[in-house]
Motif scaffolding. Structure first.
Motif, PDB file in Angstrom:
ATOM      1  N   TRP A 112       1.067  -1.132   0.129  1.00  0.00           N
ATOM      2  CA  TRP A 112      -0.122   0.021  -0.104  1.00  0.00           C
ATOM      3  C   TRP A 112       0.993   1.295   0.085  1.00  0.00           C
ATOM      4  O   TRP A 112       1.589   1.456   0.915  1.00  0.00           O
ATOM      5  CB  TRP A 112      -0.857   0.208   1.105  1.00  0.00           C
ATOM      6  N   TYR A 113       0.777   1.943  -1.058  1.00  0.00           N
ATOM      7  CA  TYR A 113       1.476   3.419  -1.256  1.00  0.00           C
ATOM      8  C   TYR A 113       1.150   4.392  -0.435  1.00  0.00           C
ATOM      9  O   TYR A 113      -0.242   4.614  -0.429  1.00  0.00           O
ATOM     10  CB  TYR A 113       1.687   3.618  -2.721  1.00  0.00           C
ATOM     11  N   CYS A 114       1.687   5.114   0.449  1.00  0.00           N
ATOM     12  CA  CYS A 114       1.322   6.258   1.453  1.00  0.00           C
ATOM     13  C   CYS A 114       1.928   7.525   0.835  1.00  0.00           C
ATOM     14  O   CYS A 114       3.124   7.582   1.096  1.00  0.00           O
ATOM     15  CB  CYS A 114       1.781   6.080   2.728  1.00  0.00           C
ATOM     16  N   PRO A 115       1.299   8.331  -0.189  1.00  0.00           N
ATOM     17  CA  PRO A 115       1.935   9.504  -0.498  1.00  0.00           C
ATOM     18  C   PRO A 115       2.571  10.231   0.753  1.00  0.00           C
ATOM     19  O   PRO A 115       1.924  10.579   1.768  1.00  0.00           O
ATOM     20  CB  PRO A 115       0.997  10.278  -1.393  1.00  0.00           C
ATOM     21  N   HIS A 116       3.759  11.174   0.469  1.00  0.00           N
ATOM     22  CA  HIS A 116       4.355  11.906   1.603  1.00  0.00           C
ATOM     23  C   HIS A 116       4.181  13.364   1.283  1.00  0.00           C
ATOM     24  O   HIS A 116       5.198  13.857   0.819  1.00  0.00           O
ATOM     25  CB  HIS A 116       5.774  11.443   1.986  1.00  0.00           C
ATOM     26  N   GLY A 117       2.948  13.420   1.075  1.00  0.00           N
ATOM     27  CA  GLY A 117       2.649  15.056   0.999  1.00  0.00           C
ATOM     28  C   GLY A 117       2.045  15.381  -0.472  1.00  0.00           C
ATOM     29  O   GLY A 117       2.101  14.543  -1.354  1.00  0.00           O
ATOM     30  N   ASN A 118       1.035  16.348  -0.519  1.00  0.00           N
ATOM     31  CA  ASN A 118       0.575  16.681  -1.926  1.00  0.00           C
ATOM     32  C   ASN A 118       1.153  18.026  -2.526  1.00  0.00           C
ATOM     33  O   ASN A 118       1.672  18.924  -1.881  1.00  0.00           O
ATOM     34  CB  ASN A 118      -0.969  17.110  -1.612  1.00  0.00           C
ATOM     35  N   ASN A 174      -5.953  14.895   5.301  1.00  0.00           N
ATOM     36  CA  ASN A 174      -4.833  15.436   5.733  1.00  0.00           C
ATOM     37  C   ASN A 174      -4.711  14.929   7.083  1.00  0.00           C
ATOM     38  O   ASN A 174      -4.633  15.506   7.949  1.00  0.00           O
ATOM     39  CB  ASN A 174      -4.416  16.721   5.565  1.00  0.00           C
ATOM     40  N   TYR A 175      -4.159  13.613   7.438  1.00  0.00           N
ATOM     41  CA  TYR A 175      -4.579  13.044   8.572  1.00  0.00           C
ATOM     42  C   TYR A 175      -3.417  13.496   9.550  1.00  0.00           C
ATOM     43  O   TYR A 175      -3.486  13.417  10.760  1.00  0.00           O
ATOM     44  CB  TYR A 175      -4.327  11.523   8.374  1.00  0.00           C
ATOM     45  N   ARG A 176      -2.385  14.201   9.143  1.00  0.00           N
ATOM     46  CA  ARG A 176      -1.337  14.614   9.818  1.00  0.00           C
ATOM     47  C   ARG A 176      -1.867  15.721  10.801  1.00  0.00           C
ATOM     48  O   ARG A 176      -1.166  15.810  11.953  1.00  0.00           O
ATOM     49  CB  ARG A 176      -0.101  15.100   9.140  1.00  0.00           C
ATOM     50  N   PHE A 177      -2.774  16.588  10.311  1.00  0.00           N
ATOM     51  CA  PHE A 177      -3.220  17.690  11.233  1.00  0.00           C
ATOM     52  C   PHE A 177      -3.958  17.100  12.408  1.00  0.00           C
ATOM     53  O   PHE A 177      -3.606  17.564  13.656  1.00  0.00           O
ATOM     54  CB  PHE A 177      -4.261  19.002  10.459  1.00  0.00           C
ATOM     55  N   LEU A 203       7.703  31.082   2.290  1.00  0.00           N
ATOM     56  CA  LEU A 203       8.651  31.237   1.189  1.00  0.00           C
ATOM     57  C   LEU A 203       8.737  29.728   0.538  1.00  0.00           C
ATOM     58  O   LEU A 203       9.270  29.151   1.289  1.00  0.00           O
ATOM     59  CB  LEU A 203       9.649  31.905   1.181  1.00  0.00           C
ATOM     60  N   GLY A 204       8.575  29.367  -0.889  1.00  0.00           N
ATOM     61  CA  GLY A 204       8.599  28.249  -1.310  1.00  0.00           C
ATOM     62  C   GLY A 204       8.655  28.129  -2.841  1.00  0.00           C
ATOM     63  O   GLY A 204       8.604  29.075  -3.734  1.00  0.00           O
ATOM     64  N   ASP A 205       8.683  26.959  -3.360  1.00  0.00           N
ATOM     65  CA  ASP A 205       8.575  26.680  -4.669  1.00  0.00           C
ATOM     66  C   ASP A 205       7.742  25.632  -5.151  1.00  0.00           C
ATOM     67  O   ASP A 205       6.480  25.934  -5.244  1.00  0.00           O
ATOM     68  CB  ASP A 205       9.842  26.502  -5.407  1.00  0.00           C
ATOM     69  N   PHE A 206       7.892  24.424  -4.981  1.00  0.00           N
ATOM     70  CA  PHE A 206       7.084  23.293  -5.257  1.00  0.00           C
ATOM     71  C   PHE A 206       7.016  22.208  -4.116  1.00  0.00           C
ATOM     72  O   PHE A 206       6.532  21.063  -4.437  1.00  0.00           O
ATOM     73  CB  PHE A 206       7.411  22.702  -6.548  1.00  0.00           C
ATOM     74  N   SER A 207       7.285  22.574  -2.920  1.00  0.00           N
ATOM     75  CA  SER A 207       7.341  21.637  -1.752  1.00  0.00           C
ATOM     76  C   SER A 207       6.059  21.378  -1.367  1.00  0.00           C
ATOM     77  O   SER A 207       5.107  22.493  -1.329  1.00  0.00           O
ATOM     78  CB  SER A 207       8.239  22.045  -0.549  1.00  0.00           C
ATOM     79  N   SER A 208       5.701  20.062  -0.878  1.00  0.00           N
ATOM     80  CA  SER A 208       4.300  19.787  -0.501  1.00  0.00           C
ATOM     81  C   SER A 208       4.142  20.418   0.669  1.00  0.00           C
ATOM     82  O   SER A 208       2.743  20.785   1.183  1.00  0.00           O
ATOM     83  CB  SER A 208       4.174  18.575  -0.244  1.00  0.00           C
ATOM     84  N   ILE A 209       5.001  21.078   1.512  1.00  0.00           N
ATOM     85  CA  ILE A 209       4.742  22.050   2.640  1.00  0.00           C
ATOM     86  C   ILE A 209       3.882  23.126   2.565  1.00  0.00           C
ATOM     87  O   ILE A 209       3.349  23.654   3.169  1.00  0.00           O
ATOM     88  CB  ILE A 209       6.129  22.465   3.464  1.00  0.00           C
ATOM     89  N   GLY A 210       4.055  23.692   1.159  1.00  0.00           N
ATOM     90  CA  GLY A 210       3.104  24.681   0.737  1.00  0.00           C
ATOM     91  C   GLY A 210       1.617  24.487   0.833  1.00  0.00           C
ATOM     92  O   GLY A 210       0.728  25.288   1.381  1.00  0.00           O
ATOM     93  N   TYR A 211       1.150  23.388   0.457  1.00  0.00           N
ATOM     94  CA  TYR A 211      -0.178  22.764   0.377  1.00  0.00           C
ATOM     95  C   TYR A 211      -0.465  22.622   1.960  1.00  0.00           C
ATOM     96  O   TYR A 211      -1.636  22.860   2.434  1.00  0.00           O
ATOM     97  CB  TYR A 211      -0.047  21.490  -0.105  1.00  0.00           C
ATOM     98  N   ASP A 212       0.272  22.213   2.932  1.00  0.00           N
ATOM     99  CA  ASP A 212      -0.017  22.158   4.454  1.00  0.00           C
ATOM    100  C   ASP A 212      -0.127  23.716   4.765  1.00  0.00           C
ATOM    101  O   ASP A 212      -1.099  23.926   5.982  1.00  0.00           O
ATOM    102  CB  ASP A 212       1.391  21.574   5.195  1.00  0.00           C
TER     103      ASP A 212
END
Length: 367
Positions: free
Chosen positions: A102-108, A150-153, A263-272
């Motif tokens: 089962w694949y668990c993506p690490h961020g969007n 977003n189960y991490r929140f 400040l960012g570019d294309f990191s999934s942290i921006g979606y968080d």
């Protein structure tokens, strides 16, 4: 253990080179109430320190980890996209046992999602990911998938005091003064050359005014693939009283909670960070291959800093800050479209377990 419970037996496999995966995979381990296995001592120590809510299992001999899994489990939850392709043949040839992955993506993020083409069971976040996978023709090829939100929140909120204390001790206490905090979170240099670090990493720190604190949270793979550059900025700025550089730091949400400007570019942290609905500024890497129509969706929620402003980055930011309010509704909508409403962990565990049961391989050895 009866046959049904054995067929539903699963474990999370923690990769050895991606500490950023732990902030996702450890929470899956917590939700499913299953252990998380690793053969890397540093990963094991990170799990014990930052995720005491889960049970880590450390296999000291690298060559024993597959045997350990094959003799105990039927299902692996993984965050490395190639594990199914690389490990399935080993389980079947050496141990004569099929294992479901089962694949668990690490961020969007807005990066390519070709890794999902390699999976047959996967977790996804919400509408945005499902729509993108449908457009790629991937959803019909999957044997099963589960939407997780977003189960991490909700996990973070359950343990907020613990994580806020860690972040205060390890990050925010390093600053000489309490003042507005900027987080710069560049992604790694992927196949589309998405990282802005090599264009603006030095100017962002050099130009930082005294009235801001700056956290530079580097993607862990930059430590592996661009070790010289990472070492350079760590050494050069280690005495700056309003700068801290994090290269292999697993925590994200307790940093975002206290971030005033992203400040960012294309990191999934921006979606968080959309959750907090605060000012966002973006850099477009100068060499990035930008050929997809869905490659800059997140950038509609903030201001793109043009190259002609790189000589005065903070002057541009402060000039644009009053206009950031116009993005508030866009941020709310994109976060909802991406993740949807939080799911109850018991219900989520039940749905995943039921699909594990339906998809579990035969416990009989391959003949």
């Amino acid at each position: 253990m009866n046959a049904t419970s054995h067929k539903a037996c699963g474990v999370c496999l923690a990769p050895g080179d991606s500490v950023n995966h732990l902030d996702h995979l450890a929470v899956i381990s917590y939700i499913l109430q299953v252990p998380i296995v690793t053969d890397e001592e540093s990963v094991y120590e990170t799990l014990k320190k930052y995720y005491p809510q889960v049970k880590p299992i450390y296999i000291q001999e690298h060559q024993r980890i597959l045997e350990y899994i094959a003799t105990r489990y039927d299902t692996l939850f993984v965050s490395s996209a190639n594990y199914r392709k690389d490990l399935s043949p080993l389980f079947e040839i050496i141990f004569r046992k099929p294992i479901n992955f089962w694949y668990c993506p690490h961020g969007n993020s807005d990066k390519p999602m070709s890794q999902f083409k390699m999976q047959n069971y996967t977790l996804i976040y919400g509408d945005q990911m499902e729509d993108r996978l449908n457009a790629m023709g991937v959803i019909p090829t999957l044997d099963a998938y589960v939407r997780t939100s977003n189960y991490r929140f909700p996990f973070y909120f359950q343990h907020e005091e613990f994580y806020d204390h860690l972040a205060q001790e390890e990050v925010f206490s390093q600053f000489a003064k309490k003042q507005p905090t900027i987080l710069y979170a560049p992604t790694w240099q992927d196949l589309e050359l998405s990282s802005s670090l090599f264009d603006v990493g030095i100017p962002i720190i050099d130009q930082l005014p005294d009235h801001y604190n700056l956290i530079v949270k580097l993607h862990p793979w930059l430590q592996h693939h661009q070790a010289g550059f990472v070492h350079l900025i760590q050494e050069k700025y280690q005495t700056r009283p309003n700068v801290t550089i994090l290269s292999l730091y697993p925590l994200v949400l307790p940093l975002l909670k206290r971030t005033d400007i992203y400040l960012g570019d294309f990191s999934s942290i921006g979606y968080d960070f959309l959750y907090y609905n605060r000012p966002m500024f973006f850099f477009e890497a100068s060499k990035r291959e930008n050929k997809r129509t869905d490659s800059t969706h997140l950038h509609t929620c903030g201001t793109l800093i043009p190259e002609n402003a790189y000589g005065d980055i903070y002057g541009f930011i402060e000039k644009e800050l009053p206009h950031q309010k116009r993005f508030r509704e866009a941020r709310k909508k994109l976060y909802q479209y991406t993740f949807g409403e939080d799911r109850d962990f018991a219900e989520l565990r039940k749905e995943i377990t039921e699909k594990m049961l339906l998809s579990a391989p035969s416990n009989d050895p391959i003949s």
